[in-house]
Scaffold this motif. Sequence first.
Motif, mmCIF file in Angstrom:
data_model
loop_
_atom_site.group_PDB
_atom_site.id
_atom_site.type_symbol
_atom_site.label_atom_id
_atom_site.label_comp_id
_atom_site.label_asym_id
_atom_site.label_seq_id
_atom_site.Cartn_x
_atom_site.Cartn_y
_atom_site.Cartn_z
ATOM 1 N N ARG A 174 -22.201 -29.368 -39.717
ATOM 2 C CA ARG A 174 -22.802 -30.623 -40.268
ATOM 3 C C ARG A 174 -23.049 -31.627 -39.367
ATOM 4 N NH1 ARG A 174 -24.677 -28.940 -45.296
ATOM 5 N NH2 ARG A 174 -22.947 -28.471 -46.570
ATOM 6 N N HIS A 175 -23.958 -32.427 -39.350
ATOM 7 C CA HIS A 175 -24.209 -33.666 -38.283
ATOM 8 C C HIS A 175 -24.668 -34.788 -38.927
ATOM 9 C CE1 HIS A 175 -24.862 -35.810 -34.524
ATOM 10 N NE2 HIS A 175 -24.876 -34.564 -34.056
ATOM 11 N N SER A 176 -23.708 -35.338 -39.358
ATOM 12 C CA SER A 176 -24.191 -36.736 -40.295
ATOM 13 C C SER A 176 -24.729 -37.644 -39.776
ATOM 14 C CB SER A 176 -22.723 -37.100 -41.070
ATOM 15 O OG SER A 176 -22.003 -37.693 -40.040
ATOM 16 N N ALA A 177 -24.655 -37.773 -38.423
ATOM 17 C CA ALA A 177 -25.187 -39.004 -37.831
ATOM 18 C C ALA A 177 -26.547 -38.530 -37.531
ATOM 19 C CB ALA A 177 -24.646 -39.143 -36.409
ATOM 20 N N GLN A 178 -26.966 -37.250 -37.598
ATOM 21 C CA GLN A 178 -28.506 -37.016 -37.138
ATOM 22 C C GLN A 178 -29.117 -36.908 -38.470
ATOM 23 O OE1 GLN A 178 -28.574 -33.455 -35.098
ATOM 24 N NE2 GLN A 178 -28.073 -34.221 -33.127
ATOM 25 N N GLU A 179 -28.333 -36.442 -39.749
ATOM 26 C CA GLU A 179 -28.918 -36.440 -41.078
ATOM 27 C C GLU A 179 -29.385 -37.751 -41.644
ATOM 28 O OE1 GLU A 179 -25.705 -34.641 -43.178
ATOM 29 O OE2 GLU A 179 -26.255 -32.482 -42.413
ATOM 30 N N GLU A 180 -28.728 -38.836 -40.982
ATOM 31 C CA GLU A 180 -29.020 -40.226 -41.517
ATOM 32 C C GLU A 180 -30.349 -40.915 -40.863
ATOM 33 O OE1 GLU A 180 -25.659 -42.430 -40.722
ATOM 34 O OE2 GLU A 180 -24.244 -41.638 -42.440
ATOM 35 N N GLN A 181 -30.720 -40.216 -39.801
ATOM 36 C CA GLN A 181 -31.657 -40.574 -38.843
ATOM 37 C C GLN A 181 -33.215 -39.733 -39.385
ATOM 38 O OE1 GLN A 181 -30.846 -39.825 -34.890
ATOM 39 N NE2 GLN A 181 -29.054 -41.056 -34.905
ATOM 40 N N PRO A 182 -34.292 -40.352 -39.154
ATOM 41 C CA PRO A 182 -35.377 -39.749 -39.479
ATOM 42 C C PRO A 182 -35.872 -38.604 -38.682
ATOM 43 C CG PRO A 182 -36.046 -41.857 -38.354
ATOM 44 C CD PRO A 182 -34.621 -41.784 -38.704
ATOM 45 N N SER A 183 -36.215 -37.727 -39.287
ATOM 46 C CA SER A 183 -36.700 -36.348 -38.403
ATOM 47 C C SER A 183 -37.710 -36.768 -37.201
ATOM 48 C CB SER A 183 -36.870 -35.017 -39.118
ATOM 49 O OG SER A 183 -38.063 -35.134 -39.969
ATOM 50 N N ILE A 184 -38.526 -37.788 -37.591
ATOM 51 C CA ILE A 184 -39.529 -37.884 -36.534
ATOM 52 C C ILE A 184 -39.815 -39.357 -36.253
ATOM 53 C CG2 ILE A 184 -40.960 -35.784 -37.093
ATOM 54 C CD1 ILE A 184 -42.679 -37.319 -38.791
ATOM 55 N N ARG A 185 -40.454 -39.723 -35.238
ATOM 56 C CA ARG A 185 -40.746 -41.158 -35.074
ATOM 57 C C ARG A 185 -41.911 -41.256 -34.263
ATOM 58 N NH1 ARG A 185 -39.770 -43.400 -30.052
ATOM 59 N NH2 ARG A 185 -38.879 -41.767 -28.363
ATOM 60 N N ILE A 186 -42.557 -42.507 -34.632
ATOM 61 C CA ILE A 186 -44.102 -43.003 -34.049
ATOM 62 C C ILE A 186 -43.818 -43.458 -32.774
ATOM 63 C CG2 ILE A 186 -45.937 -44.258 -34.500
ATOM 64 C CD1 ILE A 186 -45.618 -43.925 -37.335
ATOM 65 N N ASN A 187 -44.798 -43.162 -32.062
ATOM 66 C CA ASN A 187 -44.572 -43.780 -30.393
ATOM 67 C C ASN A 187 -45.426 -45.088 -30.382
ATOM 68 O OD1 ASN A 187 -44.983 -44.422 -27.669
ATOM 69 N ND2 ASN A 187 -45.198 -42.409 -26.946
#
Length: 287
Positions: free
Chosen positions: A67-80
């Motif tokens: 598990r990686h809770s810190a990454q799970e809380e972040q969106p999987s993609i972002r806009i440049n």
Amino acid sequence: MIRSMTGYARVVAGGAEDGRSWEVRAVNHRFLEIVLHLPDSLLGIEAELRRRVAQVVKRGRVELWLRHSAQEEQPSIRINPALLAELRGAVGEIAELWDAPLPEPDPLELLRWPGVLQAREIEEIQPEALLAHLDDALQELQASRLREGSALAEIFLQKLGAMEEILQSLRVQLPGIEARLAERLERRLGDLRQQVEPGRWEQELVFYLHRQDVAEEMERLTTHLAEIRQVLQRDEAVGRRLDFLVQECNREANTLGSKAGDPQVSRAAIELKVLIEQLREQIQNVE
């Protein structure tokens, strides 16, 4: 000490701010089945992960997650946003060069431009450190299974004690039971006793009592119960052996019931079968 096939463990695999952890869950299964839920970056050490799990767990279905809770809380993609602004500026320059107004660019079309959408960066995983933490999780799982196994052992000992008491009580009553069987046979035959040849009556009586004799079944059942007590002390996977011994106990109890020529023996056989079935149900949880 026996171990249950069910258990759960969770161990933090990094720092508190990292949010990465191993989660292990074990449930009942006829054989050993290992199911891994891992990121692609760990596929290279899958064989080692399976080997370490198999060293600890011999039977059951084991599911393992990283598990990686810190990454799970972040969106999987972002806009440049910088590139997006440049694209809109380029559309404006084209309008000036053509000296003609252009419609606002379609946002969905802009998203298709390479680099506008960026995947979330994932920290590199260090397999050596993760394997060390996996061992901690497996030890915690083992402790959990041992605690449940200890509770199961108490149940087994209670059932074994109850069956041994029934057998001991029946053993004390056997002489009286045999005397009643002989008396009942004499009453049924009545005057026929005078019509048979000398010695034949004694032969028939012995044959009848032998068919009703349950001492041999009782001794075998007592031996099986003693063997179960010994197996419970072994530090290994004993579920299959216990299951076999309980089947043997059930076979002797069935024979005891079929040969019963006295209500006391019939009641004892029923009580034994009830306890054996309760024991069999619990043994399905043992590794």
